[in-house]
Design an enzyme around this catalytic site. Structure first.
Site, PDB file in Angstrom:
ATOM      1  N   CYS A  45     -28.752 -61.010   8.435  1.00 25.51           N
ATOM      2  CA  CYS A  45     -27.777 -62.114   8.454  1.00 25.51           C
ATOM      3  C   CYS A  45     -26.551 -61.836   7.610  1.00 25.51           C
ATOM      4  O   CYS A  45     -25.487 -62.357   7.879  1.00 25.51           O
ATOM      5  CB  CYS A  45     -28.438 -63.425   8.019  1.00 25.51           C
ATOM      6  SG  CYS A  45     -28.651 -63.570   6.225  1.00 25.51           S
ATOM      7  N   VAL A  90     -20.326 -63.242 -10.340  1.00 31.08           N
ATOM      8  CA  VAL A  90     -21.597 -63.225 -11.065  1.00 31.08           C
ATOM      9  C   VAL A  90     -22.703 -62.971 -10.027  1.00 31.08           C
ATOM     10  O   VAL A  90     -23.092 -61.846  -9.779  1.00 31.08           O
ATOM     11  CB  VAL A  90     -21.830 -64.528 -11.860  1.00 31.08           C
ATOM     12  CG1 VAL A  90     -22.995 -64.345 -12.825  1.00 31.08           C
ATOM     13  CG2 VAL A  90     -20.575 -64.922 -12.613  1.00 31.08           C
ATOM     14  N   GLY A  91     -23.138 -64.006  -9.345  1.00 27.07           N
ATOM     15  CA  GLY A  91     -24.173 -63.798  -8.322  1.00 27.07           C
ATOM     16  C   GLY A  91     -23.571 -63.385  -6.985  1.00 27.07           C
ATOM     17  O   GLY A  91     -24.264 -62.868  -6.115  1.00 27.07           O
ATOM     18  N   THR A 146     -22.910 -65.225  -4.669  1.00 25.63           N
ATOM     19  CA  THR A 146     -23.515 -65.985  -3.569  1.00 25.63           C
ATOM     20  C   THR A 146     -22.558 -67.042  -3.023  1.00 25.63           C
ATOM     21  O   THR A 146     -22.802 -67.623  -1.972  1.00 25.63           O
ATOM     22  CB  THR A 146     -24.816 -66.690  -4.021  1.00 25.63           C
ATOM     23  OG1 THR A 146     -24.472 -67.642  -5.019  1.00 25.63           O
ATOM     24  CG2 THR A 146     -25.829 -65.717  -4.567  1.00 25.63           C
ATOM     25  N   SER A 147     -21.477 -67.269  -3.760  1.00 23.56           N
ATOM     26  CA  SER A 147     -20.470 -68.187  -3.259  1.00 23.56           C
ATOM     27  C   SER A 147     -19.253 -67.382  -2.807  1.00 23.56           C
ATOM     28  O   SER A 147     -18.754 -67.528  -1.691  1.00 23.56           O
ATOM     29  CB  SER A 147     -20.103 -69.167  -4.380  1.00 23.56           C
ATOM     30  OG  SER A 147     -19.129 -70.039  -3.951  1.00 23.56           O
ATOM     31  N   PHE A 155     -37.991 -62.426  22.295  1.00 24.75           N
ATOM     32  CA  PHE A 155     -38.210 -63.822  22.720  1.00 24.75           C
ATOM     33  C   PHE A 155     -37.416 -64.186  23.974  1.00 24.75           C
ATOM     34  O   PHE A 155     -37.075 -65.352  24.177  1.00 24.75           O
ATOM     35  CB  PHE A 155     -37.886 -64.793  21.572  1.00 24.75           C
ATOM     36  CG  PHE A 155     -38.410 -64.359  20.240  1.00 24.75           C
ATOM     37  CD1 PHE A 155     -39.779 -64.244  20.033  1.00 24.75           C
ATOM     38  CD2 PHE A 155     -37.551 -64.034  19.199  1.00 24.75           C
ATOM     39  CE1 PHE A 155     -40.278 -63.815  18.816  1.00 24.75           C
ATOM     40  CE2 PHE A 155     -38.042 -63.597  17.978  1.00 24.75           C
ATOM     41  CZ  PHE A 155     -39.405 -63.487  17.792  1.00 24.75           C
ATOM     42  N   PHE A 186     -39.501 -70.085  29.171  1.00 21.78           N
ATOM     43  CA  PHE A 186     -38.639 -70.081  30.355  1.00 21.78           C
ATOM     44  C   PHE A 186     -38.528 -71.454  31.022  1.00 21.78           C
ATOM     45  O   PHE A 186     -38.921 -71.636  32.175  1.00 21.78           O
ATOM     46  CB  PHE A 186     -39.223 -69.061  31.341  1.00 21.78           C
ATOM     47  CG  PHE A 186     -38.189 -68.283  32.094  1.00 21.78           C
ATOM     48  CD1 PHE A 186     -37.409 -67.343  31.465  1.00 21.78           C
ATOM     49  CD2 PHE A 186     -37.994 -68.487  33.450  1.00 21.78           C
ATOM     50  CE1 PHE A 186     -36.451 -66.614  32.158  1.00 21.78           C
ATOM     51  CE2 PHE A 186     -37.040 -67.764  34.163  1.00 21.78           C
ATOM     52  CZ  PHE A 186     -36.279 -66.820  33.506  1.00 21.78           C
ATOM     53  N   SER A 238     -25.450 -67.981 -10.491  1.00 20.43           N
ATOM     54  CA  SER A 238     -25.351 -68.400 -11.900  1.00 20.43           C
ATOM     55  C   SER A 238     -25.001 -69.873 -11.978  1.00 20.43           C
ATOM     56  O   SER A 238     -24.402 -70.441 -11.051  1.00 20.43           O
ATOM     57  CB  SER A 238     -24.263 -67.589 -12.592  1.00 20.43           C
ATOM     58  OG  SER A 238     -23.004 -67.877 -12.024  1.00 20.43           O
ATOM     59  N   GLU A 277     -46.235 -66.670  25.433  1.00 20.89           N
ATOM     60  CA  GLU A 277     -45.308 -67.794  25.476  1.00 20.89           C
ATOM     61  C   GLU A 277     -45.942 -69.175  25.314  1.00 20.89           C
ATOM     62  O   GLU A 277     -45.289 -70.117  24.865  1.00 20.89           O
ATOM     63  CB  GLU A 277     -44.594 -67.806  26.830  1.00 20.89           C
ATOM     64  CG  GLU A 277     -43.765 -66.575  27.105  1.00 20.89           C
ATOM     65  CD  GLU A 277     -43.343 -66.555  28.552  1.00 20.89           C
ATOM     66  OE1 GLU A 277     -42.176 -66.853  28.826  1.00 20.89           O
ATOM     67  OE2 GLU A 277     -44.195 -66.254  29.412  1.00 20.89           O
TER      68      GLU A 277
HETATM   69  C1  LIG Z   1     -28.188 -68.585   1.228  1.00 23.89           C
HETATM   70  C2  LIG Z   1     -27.635 -69.555   0.237  1.00 23.89           C
HETATM   71  C3  LIG Z   1     -28.229 -70.801   0.117  1.00 23.89           C
HETATM   72  C4  LIG Z   1     -27.719 -71.724  -0.785  1.00 23.89           C
HETATM   73  N1  LIG Z   1     -28.327 -72.944  -0.862  1.00 23.89           N
HETATM   74  C5  LIG Z   1     -27.852 -73.855  -1.735  1.00 23.89           C
HETATM   75  C6  LIG Z   1     -28.450 -75.136  -1.843  1.00 23.89           C
HETATM   76  O1  LIG Z   1     -29.437 -75.448  -1.158  1.00 23.89           O
HETATM   77  N2  LIG Z   1     -27.918 -76.023  -2.711  1.00 23.89           N
HETATM   78  C7  LIG Z   1     -26.837 -75.706  -3.479  1.00 23.89           C
HETATM   79  O2  LIG Z   1     -26.403 -76.532  -4.242  1.00 23.89           O
HETATM   80  N3  LIG Z   1     -26.255 -74.513  -3.396  1.00 23.89           N
HETATM   81  C8  LIG Z   1     -26.725 -73.587  -2.545  1.00 23.89           C
HETATM   82  N4  LIG Z   1     -26.118 -72.367  -2.458  1.00 23.89           N
HETATM   83  C9  LIG Z   1     -24.906 -72.127  -3.262  1.00 23.89           C
HETATM   84  C10 LIG Z   1     -25.230 -71.480  -4.604  1.00 23.89           C
HETATM   85  O3  LIG Z   1     -25.841 -72.390  -5.444  1.00 23.89           O
HETATM   86  C11 LIG Z   1     -23.914 -71.032  -5.209  1.00 23.89           C
HETATM   87  O4  LIG Z   1     -23.360 -70.102  -4.329  1.00 23.89           O
HETATM   88  C12 LIG Z   1     -24.129 -70.345  -6.520  1.00 23.89           C
HETATM   89  O5  LIG Z   1     -24.672 -71.204  -7.455  1.00 23.89           O
HETATM   90  C13 LIG Z   1     -22.840 -69.732  -7.042  1.00 23.89           C
HETATM   91  O6  LIG Z   1     -23.131 -68.910  -8.160  1.00 23.89           O
HETATM   92  P1  LIG Z   1     -22.701 -67.392  -8.227  1.00 23.89           P
HETATM   93  O7  LIG Z   1     -23.056 -66.880  -9.575  1.00 23.89           O
HETATM   94  O8  LIG Z   1     -23.262 -66.631  -7.122  1.00 23.89           O
HETATM   95  O9  LIG Z   1     -21.128 -67.506  -8.066  1.00 23.89           O
HETATM   96  P2  LIG Z   1     -20.113 -66.422  -7.614  1.00 23.89           P
HETATM   97  O10 LIG Z   1     -20.102 -66.322  -6.128  1.00 23.89           O
HETATM   98  O11 LIG Z   1     -20.325 -65.156  -8.349  1.00 23.89           O
HETATM   99  O12 LIG Z   1     -18.757 -67.092  -8.127  1.00 23.89           O
HETATM  100  C14 LIG Z   1     -18.341 -68.283  -7.563  1.00 23.89           C
HETATM  101  C15 LIG Z   1     -17.068 -68.796  -8.242  1.00 23.89           C
HETATM  102  O13 LIG Z   1     -17.346 -69.195  -9.564  1.00 23.89           O
HETATM  103  C16 LIG Z   1     -16.420 -68.616 -10.460  1.00 23.89           C
HETATM  104  N5  LIG Z   1     -17.115 -68.374 -11.728  1.00 23.89           N
HETATM  105  C17 LIG Z   1     -18.365 -67.870 -11.857  1.00 23.89           C
HETATM  106  N6  LIG Z   1     -18.704 -67.867 -13.158  1.00 23.89           N
HETATM  107  C18 LIG Z   1     -17.650 -68.354 -13.830  1.00 23.89           C
HETATM  108  C19 LIG Z   1     -17.389 -68.592 -15.212  1.00 23.89           C
HETATM  109  N7  LIG Z   1     -18.299 -68.326 -16.144  1.00 23.89           N
HETATM  110  N8  LIG Z   1     -16.196 -69.099 -15.539  1.00 23.89           N
HETATM  111  C20 LIG Z   1     -15.268 -69.363 -14.611  1.00 23.89           C
HETATM  112  N9  LIG Z   1     -15.460 -69.163 -13.309  1.00 23.89           N
HETATM  113  C21 LIG Z   1     -16.632 -68.662 -12.933  1.00 23.89           C
HETATM  114  C22 LIG Z   1     -15.943 -67.381  -9.792  1.00 23.89           C
HETATM  115  O14 LIG Z   1     -14.653 -67.051 -10.251  1.00 23.89           O
HETATM  116  C23 LIG Z   1     -15.979 -67.762  -8.335  1.00 23.89           C
HETATM  117  O15 LIG Z   1     -14.773 -68.340  -7.973  1.00 23.89           O
HETATM  118  C24 LIG Z   1     -26.600 -71.407  -1.582  1.00 23.89           C
HETATM  119  C25 LIG Z   1     -26.003 -70.154  -1.472  1.00 23.89           C
HETATM  120  C26 LIG Z   1     -26.515 -69.231  -0.580  1.00 23.89           C
HETATM  121  C27 LIG Z   1     -25.868 -67.889  -0.460  1.00 23.89           C
HETATM  122  S1  FES Z   2     -29.583 -59.826   5.582  1.00 26.30           S
HETATM  123 FE1  FES Z   2     -30.223 -61.883   5.518  1.00 26.30          FE
HETATM  124  S2  FES Z   2     -30.382 -62.229   3.424  1.00 26.30           S
HETATM  125 FE2  FES Z   2     -29.504 -60.291   3.502  1.00 26.30          FE
END
Ligand SMILES: Cc1cc2nc3c(=O)[nH]c(=O)nc-3n(C[C@H](O)[C@H](O)[C@H](O)COP(=O)(O)OP(=O)(O)OC[C@H]3O[C@@H](n4cnc5c(N)ncnc54)[C@H](O)[C@@H]3O)c2cc1C
Ligand code: FES
Ligand code: FES
EC number: 1.2.3.1
Length: 1345
Positions: A47, A269-270, A272-273, A813, A929, A357, A1276
């Site tokens: 994904c 950091v992570g 993930t956003s 599938f 199907f 984070s 199926e």
């Molecule tokens: C598959 C998936 C499922 C998710 N499900 C949920 C969910 O169910 N509920 C939910 O609430 N969230 C969900 N999230 C979102 C997730 O919680 C946020 O993406 C995550 O917490 C962001 O943290 P990060 O460290 O990855 O941020 P990053 O992606 O590393 O950074 C994000 C932003 O924060 C800024 N930043 C980071 N640290 C600092 C700092 N110390 N000071 C200033 N700026 C900073 C960065 O500059 C950037 O702009 C999901 C994300 C994914 C990928």
């Molecule tokens: S390929 Fe789906 S989580 Fe990384």
């Protein structure tokens, strides 16, 4: 330009080996690095956005604060490669190998049958392995938590959990022991529920065989990294890429100075956003700052008034910190921590929680952030730091709304978050509702806090914040202010609801849709909070002043269940099957639960999938350009800007096709006109996949929109837009019968479509050979002959020059029957034009956009019946949404009509079906199907009849079921005896009748939670309705050392066909399976094959393999007779000496299937699979959530070739069906653009969706002479049994509506999402929400069924 000489060296370890990389691209992820640079292809791409867990690996780091090594699972697809400085990565290859030593995790997942296609398996192994590194004897709860972020589309999760459970503390005895269901509970003279004791087996693997876990054998953390961590490098590390520079300072001071120098640069950091945003929203940041080495950001400080958590702490660490604090402090101080912890448990999967984070979470300010609403209401503050100094700002509505005055300055960073303790008389709660319980972004969430004046119930302070109802977290400040001083009672509640609905207003066109549902949740959550606080007050009643106590509201007993959330439970269950005859030779594997042939390789990552094939010389990558318009004329295609990009080699358009461009109305590459968003127009070929993808965005296409534009079935009917003529079957005299019945009902059923979501997206590698226009095609397909034929006609070269190879397919599938030919042909055109091998790997978004899926259906029924529920006449009309081209829509319509009657004998029947042509991507084959959609109409009708008669639905089902030898509506004779056995067995095993009574009892006592139970019978016809599709061939070679190579026409999709074929060959040749091998499916060895589909793959190919083996054995017979004491090897040697051919082709002519649609009669199916399923659920009427309490399935597998595989097919398809009917929801924009294009938006079941108790039994043998050893194809049929969950939910909803005097005959809509369930449970809250006039706004999405 990339500047390796200036870049620092990235140092990290992978599987114990040091990686030093100076030329690293900061835009690259760990996943690409592993797969491309290190050729470690065990880690899979599925994904690319952290949502599926297929790419899970373990990262180990030295934690400077605790000075311990921390092991955590991450999704490699989101892990920036540069973030790994000083880390040790363990991939599935580092855990164990079949060549050296298997790790117990790998051994157990394989031997417990926890793998089918195997594409998810390395990720599962890594999640489990990481758990065991941290907890060698985990609890079952920890196990479920660890696997919550890993999706599997094949197995139904039960066997995966089972394998993990063997490591758990609690698992030392059978889960069913003591319940009466365990075989060990049966006494000497008892008989098992299914028959005689010795015949029945519940063991699918031998736990005793498993090697034990020895933690001392694991890879140690590299001493070099430990030294590096103990003397941390303080200087700034910089990695330069072509477009992006990654800067990682070693001190906080440097970080703050860098932030001054690069104020626009985000902190990664992570990721993930940022990562998903950079990918899908094409955000670009030339400089990225990594604070990973700054220990100050990971500090945790416990103060007397609260807890300060470093912004760099991961959400998983935050979970631990909060849990620790909750254990240490009195309950009154930890209200906020409890609320946060509750949300953290369901936020994403474990991998994301390990990476994400707290700082990234807070600063991202996602509109549906789970933590921000709670932090906001609990007066959390943000500690900011910059080169100038520190300051605090409140995490309040102004910050969350992004107001500049309340935000961070560009040079500031977030150092930590301070969360104050709660106090006595203060209550904090968190609420969320998502499409499913775990690993799903919430639709709406909320944080609520109230402080009551000591000893009273009057409100001193109140804060409420919502997520998911606006562009950011929304604080209901105004409403809260107005409620200060009010008493906590019903009057206040009513007023609060009114105020909130006014303040938190959501326009009808709000992004994300589900507007009325969200409005309802706004007040429903408040009601839950209201009850919770009342309940807490009850505990504090002693402290009330007398006057206050007298007028205090209380929660009635009937309302108490509203307070409880559904817990995450660990499924239990038994799988029962018939043992082989005790006289069967031990060496004969047929009928035994043999492990999938590739299981161990799946578990070690050594099983090769299409994209795991190493890069071939001069290989190029292809990316597709698709239409952004639903119906338009193509005015021009300008490729010049794309061609100017470096590394771009060519753009392939329809003009480059030397042969036929698909079919009329179904072109491979669009010419002149497009008829849906997602239609392929052209393809870019480049030296890298990244560059090919980037170049697609530079291609400029101008369109002129055309009319009409049709998306919905309703519009298609209006415009008379159909893909093929109506299909109709009729028997008796329907009109006349309607005149004689006691009652008539009519109703509508809408069934949404379904995305295949095979974990391995569509992939193909085309290698042009240097001679004679030959091509080798490696493709992930269910039908290589179709790919071969399509490529041949596209290139205008004979079929014999093209060889298609299929080693294994990561799930199909039905989605890989037709479409792979399109991708194969386009890639082949690219290969011929450029002369280079071409690799085409669809990313998840494109795959979901382009390929279509299960047909959405709209059904209308009219049933005439007697007052006691005997249906005398039934008229059903179905329309399916076929999309823009014919594809399989005509066949799906035919199957739908043929199968509509399901298990019922109704004398006067009329079934009509039509496939609508719309401007959506073409829908195609999908497991079942048409049956899973069509039979839902039939069963909904039966349910409605039951409601009208005031009888339970199971009585109406029983009454109308086939009972004796009979003929179907198309006059095919059959004996329903096994159907009845399945039904009775299911009633009995599930203790249906007593449980129905218990459900009723529960419902009487509970107002806001209701239970529902349903039992569904099934008659499923297998096979294709055309004779030519029932043939199969095999080729069996015996080599001079006695080893045997089998090839057959079936493809390994995870369904274990190769394993079953070896079982057949082993029985026939009387040699062990270990002497026999299957390498791949290839059009060069077995030509003119039929798609592996329609549940008959093993049936027909099994007969072909049997035939080939019997031919060979016949040839060997004289030698064996002469030397009966000889060995297999001796006989083969002798045969070779005597010039006896040791190679044979086997052929199975197949079943003669026919259907005369003119006359409405035929013999279209070789046999039926019968089954029954009973499910029980509990719904939360306030949120629409449901919990699956129990499912019992009885399936007639006849004489199963391999019960482990067959039970796996039943469980997997059941869970897939459950997804279809409950959570899998496709969302389209009013312009026909598919929104749901990733696991974030499209929710397939996760491990926590498996019913709490899940029992599967194979009915002791019946006979089917037509098939190999009397086995049945079960690929199926289980899908439809998932509808038992749907009908159990419908049963619970019906109870609610009856109790509240609301009309029961409402429109049936599948899937039964929380939104639909909540809105069907109408109450005072649904009544108070504002409703918009549909004419006054443009909705965010449109229903297409
Ligand atoms: C598959 C998936 C499922 C998710 N499900 C949920 C969910 O169910 N509920 C939910 O609430 N969230 C969900 N999230 C979102 C997730 O919680 C946020 O993406 C995550 O917490 C962001 O943290 P990060 O460290 O990855 O941020 P990053 O992606 O590393 O950074 C994000 C932003 O924060 C800024 N930043 C980071 N640290 C600092 C700092 N110390 N000071 C200033 N700026 C900073 C960065 O500059 C950037 O702009 C999901 C994300 C994914 C990928
Ligand atoms: S390929 Fe789906 S989580 Fe990384
Ligand atoms: S085995 Fe899990 S996705 Fe196929």
């Amino acid at each position: 330009m990339r500047c390796a000489s200036r870049s620092d060296e990235l140092v990290f370890f992978v599987n114990g080996r040091k990686v030093m990389e100076r030329n690293v691209d900061p835009e690259g992820t760990l996943l690409t690095f592993l797969r491309k640079n290190l050729r470690l292809t065990g880690t899979k791409y599925a994904c690319g956005r952290g949502g599926c867990g297929a790419c899970t690996v373990m990262v180990s780091k030295h934690d400077p604060v605790s000075r311990k090594i921390r092991h955590f699972s991450v999704t490699a697809c989101l892990m920036p490669i540069c973030s790994l400085y000083g880390a040790a990565v363990t991939t599935v290859e580092g855990v164990g190998s079949i060549k050296t030593r298997l790790h117990p995790v790998q051994e157990r997942i394989a031997k417990s049958h926890g793998t089918q296609c195997g594409f998810c398996t390395p990720g599962m192994v890594m999640s489990m392995y990481t758990l065991l590194r941290n907890h060698p004897q985990p609890s079952e709860e920890q196990l479920t938590e660890a696997l919550g972020g890993n999706l599997c589309r094949c197995t139904g999760y039960r066997p995966i959990l089972e394998s993990g459970r063997t490591f758990c503390m609690e698992s030392n005895s059978c889960q069913q022991k003591g319940t009466g269901k365990c075989c060990l509970d049966w006494g000497e003279n008892d008989s098992s529920p299914l028959g005689k004791k010795n015949e029945i087996c519940t063991k699918l693997f031998a736990k005793e065989e498993f090697q034990s876990l020895d933690p001392t054998q694991e890879l140690i953390f590299p001493p070099e990294l430990l030294r590096m961590a103990e003397n941390p490098e303080k200087r700034i590390l910089t990695f330069y890429g072509e477009r992006v520079t990654w800067i990682s300072p070693g001190t906080l001071k440097d970080l703050l100075e860098l932030k001054v120098k690069h104020p626009e640069a985000p902190l990664v950091v992570g990721n993930t956003s940022l990562g998903p945003a950079m990918k899908s929203q094409r955000q670009f940041h030339p400089v990225l700052l990594s604070p990973a080495r700054i220990s100050e950001l990971s500090m945790v400080t416990k103060t007397s008034d609260g807890l300060t958590i470093g912004a760099g702490c991961s959400l998983a660490q935050m979970q631990d910190i909060l849990a620790e604090r909750i254990a240490e402090l009195p309950e009154e101080k930890t209200q906020t921590y409890r609320a946060l912890l509750k949300h953290l448990r369901s936020l994403a999967g474990q991998q994301i929680r390990n990476m994400a984070s707290l700082g990234g979470h807070v600063i991202s300010r996602h509109c549906c952030s789970d933590l921000n609403p709670v932090l906001a209401v609990s007066n959390a503050t943000l500690n900011l730091i910059s080169a100038e100094g520190t300051r605090q700002i409140p995490l309040n509505e102004h910050f969350l709304a992004g107001l500049a005055s309340a935000d961070l300055k560009p040079e500031e960073i977030l150092e930590s978050v301070h969360i104050p303790h709660s106090q006595k008389w203060e209550f904090v709660s968190a609420f969320r509702q998502a499409q499913c319980q775990q690993n799903a972004l919430p639709h709406v969430n909320a944080g609520m806090r109230v402080l009551l004046k000591e000893g009273t119930d009057s409100i001193e302070d109140l804060s409420i914040a919502y997520g998911g109802v606006g562009a950011a977290t929304i604080s209901a400040h105004r409403s809260c202010q107005q409620l200060l001083g009010r008493r906590w009672n019903e009057l206040m509640l009513d007023e609060a609801c009114r105020l909130l609905l006014d303040e938190v207003s959501l326009p009808g066109s709000a992004p994300g849709g589900r507007v009325e549902f969200k409005r309802t949740l706004v007040v429903s959550f408040l009601f839950k909070f209201y009850l919770e606080v009342l309940q807490e007050l009850k505990k504090l009643v002693k402290l009330f002043s007398v006057a206050d106590s007298r007028h205090r509201s209380e929660v009635s007993d009937q309302f108490l269940s509203a307070l409880e959330d559904f817990p995450v439970t660990i499924p239990q269950g038994v799988q029962t099957y018939q043992n082989v005859d005790p006289h069967q030779p031990l060496q004969d594997p047929v009928g035994r639960p043999i492990m999938h042939l590739s299981a161990l390789k799946h578990a070690t990552g050594e099983a090769m999938f299409c994209d795991d094939i190493p890069v071939v010389d001069k290989e190029l990558f292809m990316a597709l350009v698709t239409s952004s318009r639903a119906h338009a004329k193509i005015i021009s295609i300008d490729v010049s800007k794309a061609l100017e990009l470096p590394e771009v080699v060519d753009v392939i358009t329809a003009e480059d096709i030397p042969g036929t461009n698909g079919a009329e109305g179904d072109k491979l590459l669009a010419v002149e006109e497009v008829t849906c968003v997602g239609q392929i127009i052209c393809a870019v070929v480049a030296e890298t996949d990244v560059q090919a993808k980037r170049a697609t965005e530079k291609i400029e296409i101008t369109y002129e929109d055309l009319e009409p534009v049709i998306f919905t079935i309703k519009d298609a009917i209006k415009h008379n837009s159909f893909l093929c003529p109506e299909k109709k079957l009729e028997q008796g005299n329907v009109e006349e019968a309607f005149e004689k019945v006691d009652q008539i009902i009519e109703g509508e059923v809408h069934v949404g479509g379904q995305e295949h979501f095979y974990m391995e997206t569509q992939r193909v590698l085309v290698i042009p050979k240097t001679e004679d226009k030959e091509l080798d095609i490696y493709v992930s397909t269910q039908d290589p002959a179709h790919v071969q034929k399509t490529v041949s006609s596209t290139l205008n070269i004979p079929i014999n020059r093209i060889t298609c190879h299929v080693k294994r397919v990561g799930g199909g599938f039905g989605g890989k029957v037709g479409k792979p030919a399109v991708f194969g042909a386009i890639a082949a055109v690219g290969a011929i034009k450029t002369g280079h091998p071409i690799r085409l790997v669809l990313d998840r978004e494109d795959d979901m956009l382009i390929t279509g899926g299960r047909h959405p259906l709209f059904g209308k029924y009219k049933a005439g019946f007697t007052n006691n529920g005997r249906i005398k006449a039934l008229d059903i009309e179905c329309y399916i949404n076929g999309g823009c081209t014919l594809d399989d829509s005509e066949l799906v319509t035919e199957f739908l009509i043929l199968k509509l009657e399901n298990a019922y004998k109704i004398r006067n029947l009329r079934f009509r079906g039509r496939a609508c042509m719309t401007n959506l991507p073409s829908n195609t084959a999908f497991r079942g199907f048409g049956f899973p959609q069509g039979a839902l109409v039939t069963e909904s009708c039966i349910t409605a009849v039951a409601a009208k008669c005031g009888l339970p639905p199971e009585k109406i089902r029983e009454k109308n079921m086939y009972k004796t030898v009979d003929k179907t509506i198309y006059k095919q004779a059959f004996n329903p005896e096994t159907l009845i056995r399945c039904w009775n067995e299911c009633l009995d095993k599930s203790s249906f009748h007593s449980r129905r009574m218990q459900v009723e009892e529960f419902n009487k006592k509970n107002y806001w939670k209701k239970k529902g139970i349903a039992i569904i019978p099934m008659k499923f016809s297998v096979g294709f309705a055309a004779t030519s599709y029932h043939q199969a061939a095999a080729l069996v070679h015996i080599y001079t050392d006695g080893s045997v190579l089998v090839t057959h026409g079936g493809n390994e999709l995870g369904q274990g066909i190769h394993t079953k074929m070896l079982q057949v060959a082993s029985r026939e040749l009387k040699i062990p399976m270990s002497c026999i091998h299957i390498s791949e499916t290839s059009t060069a060895t077995v030509p003119n094959t039929i798609a592996t589909a329609a549940s008959v793959g093993a049936d027909v190919n099994g007969r072909a393999v049997q035939n080939a083996c019997q031919i060979l054995l016949k040839r060997l017979e004289p030698i064996i007779k002469k030397h009966p004491e000889g060995t297999w090897e001796n006989w083969i040697e002798a045969a070779f000496e005597q010039r006896i051919s040791l190679s044979a082709t086997g052929y199975f002519r197949g079943y003669k299937a026919f259907m005369d649609w003119e006359k409405g009669v035929g013999d279209p199916f070789p046999y039926y699979v019968y089954g029954a399923a009973c499910s029980e659920v509990e719904i939360d009427c306030l949120t629409g959530a449901h919990k699956k309490i129990r499912t019992d399935i009885i399936m007639d597998a006849c004489c199963s070739l391999n019960p482990a595989i067959d039970i796996g097919q039943i469980e997997g398809s059941f869970i897939q069906g459950m997804g279809l009917y409950t959570t899998e929801e496709l969302k389209y924009s009013p312009e026909g653009i598919l929104y749901s294009r990733s696991p974030d938006e499209y929710k397939i079941p996760t491990i926590t969706d498996v019913p709490e108790e899940f029992n599967v039994s194979l009915l002791p043998s019946s006979q089917t002479p037509l098939t190999i050893y009397s086995s049945k194809g079960l690929g199926e049929s289980g899908m439809f049994l998932g509808s038992s969950v749907f009908f159990a939910i419908a049963d619970a909803v019906a109870t609610v509506r009856r109790e509240r005097d609301i009309a029961e005959d409402f429109m049936v809509q599948s899937p039964a999402t929380p939104e639909r369930v909540r809105m069907a449970c109408a109450d005072r809250f649904t009544k108070m929400i504002p409703r918009d006039d549909p004419e006054t706004f443009k909705p965010w999405s449109i229903p297409i069924a």
